[in-house]
Motif scaffolding. Structure first.
Motif, PDB file in Angstrom:
ATOM      1  N   SER A  43       9.667   3.834  -8.438  1.00 50.82           N
ATOM      2  CA  SER A  43       9.695   4.506  -7.226  1.00 50.82           C
ATOM      3  C   SER A  43       9.564   3.745  -6.000  1.00 50.82           C
ATOM      4  N   ILE A  44       8.649   2.876  -6.179  1.00 50.06           N
ATOM      5  CA  ILE A  44       8.423   1.688  -5.084  1.00 50.06           C
ATOM      6  C   ILE A  44       9.428   0.438  -4.982  1.00 50.06           C
TER       7      ILE A  44
ATOM      8  N   GLU B 154       3.869   7.445   2.282  1.00 52.75           N
ATOM      9  CA  GLU B 154       4.046   6.349   2.887  1.00 52.75           C
ATOM     10  C   GLU B 154       3.904   5.064   2.049  1.00 52.75           C
ATOM     11  N   LEU B 155       4.880   4.138   2.385  1.00 54.93           N
ATOM     12  CA  LEU B 155       4.798   2.891   1.678  1.00 54.93           C
ATOM     13  C   LEU B 155       4.708   1.713   2.797  1.00 54.93           C
ATOM     14  N   LYS B 156       3.940   0.878   2.561  1.00 54.64           N
ATOM     15  CA  LYS B 156       3.484  -0.298   3.739  1.00 54.64           C
ATOM     16  C   LYS B 156       3.804  -1.585   2.588  1.00 54.64           C
ATOM     17  N   VAL B 157       4.609  -2.584   3.446  1.00 59.53           N
ATOM     18  CA  VAL B 157       4.461  -3.951   2.886  1.00 59.53           C
ATOM     19  C   VAL B 157       4.163  -4.918   3.879  1.00 59.53           C
ATOM     20  N   ASP B 158       2.945  -5.621   3.806  1.00 58.43           N
ATOM     21  CA  ASP B 158       2.518  -6.416   4.896  1.00 58.43           C
ATOM     22  C   ASP B 158       2.282  -5.555   5.980  1.00 58.43           C
ATOM     23  N   GLY B 159       1.709  -4.577   6.019  1.00 57.64           N
ATOM     24  CA  GLY B 159       1.131  -3.656   6.890  1.00 57.64           C
ATOM     25  C   GLY B 159       2.463  -2.982   7.688  1.00 57.64           C
ATOM     26  N   VAL B 160       3.515  -3.175   7.056  1.00 57.55           N
ATOM     27  CA  VAL B 160       4.798  -2.523   8.061  1.00 57.55           C
ATOM     28  C   VAL B 160       5.471  -1.371   7.117  1.00 57.55           C
ATOM     29  N   THR B 161       5.429  -0.074   7.563  1.00 60.82           N
ATOM     30  CA  THR B 161       6.255   0.986   6.979  1.00 60.82           C
ATOM     31  C   THR B 161       7.421   0.608   6.493  1.00 60.82           C
ATOM     32  N   ARG B 162       7.707   1.058   5.345  1.00 57.72           N
ATOM     33  CA  ARG B 162       9.096   0.526   4.773  1.00 57.72           C
ATOM     34  C   ARG B 162       9.549   2.047   3.949  1.00 57.72           C
ATOM     35  N   LYS B 163      10.984   2.042   4.261  1.00 55.18           N
ATOM     36  CA  LYS B 163      11.819   3.091   3.270  1.00 55.18           C
ATOM     37  C   LYS B 163      12.874   2.353   2.632  1.00 55.18           C
ATOM     38  N   PHE B 164      12.741   2.316   1.303  1.00 54.45           N
ATOM     39  CA  PHE B 164      13.899   1.454   0.725  1.00 54.45           C
ATOM     40  C   PHE B 164      14.982   2.629   0.221  1.00 54.45           C
ATOM     41  N   LYS B 165      16.171   2.181   0.464  1.00 58.92           N
ATOM     42  CA  LYS B 165      17.312   3.098   0.019  1.00 58.92           C
ATOM     43  C   LYS B 165      17.847   2.430  -1.180  1.00 58.92           C
ATOM     44  N   HIS B 166      17.595   1.327  -1.572  1.00 55.58           N
ATOM     45  CA  HIS B 166      18.080   0.723  -2.815  1.00 55.58           C
ATOM     46  C   HIS B 166      17.301  -0.499  -3.233  1.00 55.58           C
ATOM     47  N   THR B 167      17.395  -0.897  -4.521  1.00 51.51           N
ATOM     48  CA  THR B 167      16.614  -1.887  -5.066  1.00 51.51           C
ATOM     49  C   THR B 167      16.633  -3.130  -4.276  1.00 51.51           C
TER      50      THR B 167
ATOM     51  N   GLU C 104       0.808  -1.193   0.095  1.00 48.85           N
ATOM     52  CA  GLU C 104      -0.055   0.144   0.065  1.00 48.85           C
ATOM     53  C   GLU C 104       0.821   1.163  -0.009  1.00 48.85           C
ATOM     54  N   VAL C 105       0.576   2.105  -0.700  1.00 51.66           N
ATOM     55  CA  VAL C 105       1.138   3.782  -0.740  1.00 51.66           C
ATOM     56  C   VAL C 105       0.211   4.585  -0.508  1.00 51.66           C
ATOM     57  N   SER C 106       0.504   5.520   0.015  1.00 53.51           N
ATOM     58  CA  SER C 106      -0.405   6.682   0.742  1.00 53.51           C
ATOM     59  C   SER C 106       0.273   8.118   0.403  1.00 53.51           C
ATOM     60  N   ASN C 107      -0.541   8.999  -0.327  1.00 52.81           N
ATOM     61  CA  ASN C 107       0.243  10.194  -0.673  1.00 52.81           C
ATOM     62  C   ASN C 107       1.235  10.183  -1.098  1.00 52.81           C
ATOM     63  N   TRP C 108       1.729   9.437  -1.997  1.00 50.55           N
ATOM     64  CA  TRP C 108       2.834   9.119  -2.694  1.00 50.55           C
ATOM     65  C   TRP C 108       3.244  10.241  -3.834  1.00 50.55           C
ATOM     66  N   SER C 109       4.238  10.852  -3.574  1.00 50.16           N
ATOM     67  CA  SER C 109       4.889  11.798  -4.763  1.00 50.16           C
ATOM     68  C   SER C 109       6.219  11.754  -4.836  1.00 50.16           C
ATOM     69  N   ALA C 110       6.569  12.188  -6.232  1.00 49.92           N
ATOM     70  CA  ALA C 110       8.112  11.814  -6.606  1.00 49.92           C
ATOM     71  C   ALA C 110       8.342  13.173  -7.366  1.00 49.92           C
ATOM     72  N   TYR C 111       9.611  13.597  -7.022  1.00 48.93           N
ATOM     73  CA  TYR C 111      10.134  14.667  -7.646  1.00 48.93           C
ATOM     74  C   TYR C 111      11.492  14.129  -8.420  1.00 48.93           C
ATOM     75  N   ASP C 112      11.526  14.230  -9.843  1.00 49.08           N
ATOM     76  CA  ASP C 112      12.624  14.064 -10.618  1.00 49.08           C
ATOM     77  C   ASP C 112      13.634  15.053 -10.664  1.00 49.08           C
TER      78      ASP C 112
END
Length: 506
Positions: free
Chosen positions: A309-310, A322-335, A264-272
């Protein structure tokens, strides 16, 4: 003189003892649009490479008769000098050069031994008019869209007084508007007496434009169908292509209740930062376990940017939300972080980003998860062979062995290798970006069947596709994107091509 501008008689071409073409007969009438269709690996591109001199005279058996005379092309220049031009799916343009230089490169306009750039620019304007492309010839090619670049390739051919134009999957990377513009141009060129051969997997395009269509299968000529006789129909083409009828190209799967939300992603934005602009705006999106979620939209809508982006943000966008995987908020720094979280991404550009074309099937599949077959940082080669053989079997990859170079496989089989690489990491969420682009109808059916099997095993799939039929035929829910925003969400049973396009053009 014959009514045919081209006759290819009993063409046989072998590679290492394997017949890619076996006594192929192919005839094209002057002034017609003739489509060449067949599954990946059927021999279409090989036949055109024989015709254009890529595979020179002496490396094949049979005769090429062009404008009533037997030809012995030993180079591409020989075929071009005869009036034959071929445009490949991967465009052969120089992105950092202006349009006018691309148009006349290798065919420069000289004055007293010096390139006359003023006359070149003037001539470029004239040839661009022939393809109805209104761009400044001094613009750099890299600043133009894919559809415009395709027209530049055709203009380049027209600048050489082409008589027979060959186009290999010309609309594979184009949106619907650009595709229709290209087909309209081919009809206009037909009125000017130019003959066209078009290789295409898009059967609706074949039906709409072809005067004749020749079907190849396993390196053999199966039949030539005539529009004037009402023979060019989807069912007729498919039956001859695959040797059987595929009544429903989108295989059905049992409807079932889905599991909990897995991503799940919420209010997800990206700036290039490279482009200096916002590319994704306040996106809300979710996927449930065992669900196929389609993402539709026109080219440039932001679908691939969203996927990347995800998936660990490889483009280093500035992200918010915010990005959640299996209900846990995650922040990925790398693929690698996304992969560890159970997310895999099959890129739309399998040749550029998805595969190592100069390596074999075995290496391409194992590279996604070397740790699984390594002990103390040493690869267990027996285990690597075992894994590759298993995926070759499970994904029905058509190849002589797992030692075959991926660059020598058909597009459909390359896509299966790319899929196998990511399945080897055993993901829970699989992102498929244009999973069947440039793939024939038989291979598409196989990819769809694999998708259904993965869903039945509990995986979740996010599918980005520019083919509305594919989105409608395979998705449980559909999001529609435009200008970096999610414009709407539709259940499969309420979605139509019309309401998707209405959302996509908002």
């Amino acid at each position: 003189m014959s009514e045919y501008i081209l006759e290819m008689d009993q063409i046989t071409k072998e590679f290492s003892g394997v017949k890619a073409l076996s006594n192929v007969n192919f005839k094209v009438e002057k002034g017609e649009i003739h489509c060449l269709v067949g599954e990946n690996g059927a021999g279409k591109s090989t036949l055109m490479k024989v015709l254009s001199g890529v595979y020179p005279y002496g490396t094949y058996e049979g005769n090429i008769i062009f404008e009533g005379e037997i030809q012995q092309f030993t180079t591409i220049n020989d075929s071009e000098n005869a009036g034959i031009a071929i445009i490949y799916q991967e465009l052969a343009l120089f992105p950092d050069l202006p349009v006018y230089e691309n148009l006349f490169i290798g065919n420069e306009i000289h004055h007293k031994g010096v390139v006359d750039w003023n006359n070149t620019i003037h001539a470029a304007k004239k040839v661009l008019e022939k393809v109805n492309l209104k761009v400044d010839p001094e613009r750099l090619v890299k600043d133009l869209g894919v559809g415009q670049q395709q027209l530049i390739e055709i203009a380049k051919a027209l600048s050489k007084d082409v008589k027979l134009l060959i186009l290999d999957e010309p609309t594979a990377a184009l949106n619907e508007d650009d595709s229709e513009n290209l087909l309209h141009l081919l009809r206009e060129l037909k009125k000017q007496g130019i003959t066209s051969i078009m290789i295409s997997h898009k059967l609706k395009e074949v039906i709409s434009i072809a005067d004749s269509a020749t079907v190849l299968r396993d390196g053999n000529t199966i039949c030539t169908l005539q529009a004037s006789k009402g023979e060019i129909t989807e069912n007729n083409i498919i039956k001859n292509m695959v040797g059987r009828e595929i009544n429903d190209i989108y295989p059905k799967r049992e409807k079932k209740s889905f599991g909990d939300t897995i991503l799940e992603v919420s209010n997800w934005s990206a700036y290039d930062t490279q482009l200096g602009k916002q590319i994704l705006h306040h996106i809300d999106f979710h996927v449930k376990k065992g669900e196929i979620v389609g993402i539709a939209g026109l080219m440039g809508a932001g679908r691939t940017e969203f996927a990347q982006s995800i998936f660990g943000n490889p483009k280093s966008y500035k992200l918010q939300g915010e990005l959640k995987v299996d209900g846990v908020t995650r922040k990925f720094k790398h693929t690698s972080d996304a992969i560890k979280a159970g997310i895999a991404y099959v890129t739309e550009d399998r040749k550029g980003d998805g595969l190592f074309l100069t390596q074999d099937i075995k290496n391409n599949i194992s590279i996604g998860n070397l740790k699984a077959i390594s002990v103390s940082h040493v690869i267990n080669e027996n285990e690597e062979v075992k894994i590759a053989d298993q995926y070759k079997k499970d994904l029905t990859i058509k190849a002589s062995s797992i030692e075959q170079l991926v660059g020598n496989l058909s597009g459909g089989n390359q896509q299966k290798v790319s899929l196998g690489k990511w399945l080897f990491i055993e993901p829970n969420i699989l992102i498929l970006d244009e999973p069947t682009r440039g793939i024939d109808v038989g291979a598409k059916f196989e990819i769809y069947t694999i998708m259904n099997r993965l869903i039945a095993e509990g995986m979740s799939i996010i599918m980005i596709s520019s083919e509305l039929g594919e989105v409608l035929g395979m998705s449980d829910r559909i999001y529609v994107m435009a200008e970096g925003e999610m414009k709407g969400e539709l259940l499969a049973e309420e979605a139509t091509q019309e309401n998707i396009m209405e959302l996509a053009t908002q």
